[in-house]
Write an enzyme that holds these catalytic residues in place. Structure first.
Site, PDB file in Angstrom:
ATOM      1  CB  CYS A 100      -1.812   9.831   9.808  1.00 30.39           C
ATOM      2  SG  CYS A 100      -0.736  10.938   8.881  1.00 30.39           S
ATOM      3  CG  HIS A 142      -5.459  11.244   5.411  1.00 28.19           C
ATOM      4  ND1 HIS A 142      -5.737  10.980   6.727  1.00 28.19           N
ATOM      5  CD2 HIS A 142      -4.102  11.155   5.291  1.00 28.19           C
ATOM      6  CE1 HIS A 142      -4.598  10.748   7.380  1.00 28.19           C
ATOM      7  NE2 HIS A 142      -3.597  10.846   6.516  1.00 28.19           N
ATOM      8  CD  GLU A 143      -2.084  10.558   2.096  1.00 25.10           C
ATOM      9  OE1 GLU A 143      -1.126  11.312   2.367  1.00 25.10           O
ATOM     10  OE2 GLU A 143      -2.332   9.540   2.754  1.00 25.10           O
ATOM     11  CG  HIS A 146      -0.471  15.013   5.080  1.00 25.35           C
ATOM     12  ND1 HIS A 146      -0.073  15.044   6.397  1.00 25.35           N
ATOM     13  CD2 HIS A 146      -1.037  13.796   4.891  1.00 25.35           C
ATOM     14  CE1 HIS A 146      -0.375  13.899   6.977  1.00 25.35           C
ATOM     15  NE2 HIS A 146      -0.961  13.120   6.093  1.00 25.35           N
TER      16      HIS A 146
END
Length: 172
Positions: A100, A142-143, A146
């Site tokens: 990341c 994953h994104e 955030h």
């Protein structure tokens, strides 16, 4: 527009839930999208979320070019995704190494759903609804994490599988 500094793990904006995008197609939103593009390209990322450049809105971008950080990954179409929802399509979980931009120099073995459906809007408010698997599914999860105060180290099951890239993969 500009390459922005990437916020690092521990920053308040990365621990919070981001606000939904409400002004699609606005000059401000389009400028943030451009800043994300510029920053992702400069950092050689597979994707990036608005909180990673200090902007607490539900906006991620990903895909569109080969990242040397993930040389064996399949191509993913460039996507701007606002206000996403991610729905697992089954109970199949795959573990793979992730890194990341907000956790520089480190990698972790992260479990993710093998296939997902993601829905949301592009920067102009057009509906996006896709079903994906493999690396594409991993990047989306994953994104989008955030946007809800989650970084990949929080998902690592065994901390023996989390560490500095140079130590984990000395021959790379």
């Amino acid at each position: 527009m500009a390459i922005k500094p990437v916020t690092r793990m521990g920053a308040a904006v990365l621990r919070e839930t981001a606000a939904p995008v409400t002004q699609f197609g606005s000059d401000d939103l389009l400028a943030i999208v451009q800043d994300l593009k510029d920053t992702m390209a400069a950092e050689n990322g597979a994707g990036i979320a608005a909180p990673q450049i200090g902007v607490g809105i539900q906006l991620v971008i990903f895909g569109g070019f080969k990242s040397s950080r993930y040389p064996d990954a399949e191509d993913i179409p460039f996507t701007v995704l606002c206000n996403p929802t991610v729905t697992p399509l089954d109970n199949d979980i795959e573990e793979a190494w992730e890194g990341c931009l907000s956790v520089p120099g480190m990698r972790g073995l992260v479990p993710r759903h093998a296939s997902v459906r993601y829905q949301g809007f592009d920067e102009f408010g057009q509906v996006i609804d896709r079903t994906v698997a493999g690396f594409h599914a991993r990047v989306v999860q994953h994104e989008c994490d955030h946007l809800f105060g989650m970084l990949y180290p929080m998902r690592v099951r065994d901390l023996r599988n989390f560490g500095y890239e140079q130590e984990l993969f000395p021959l790379r």
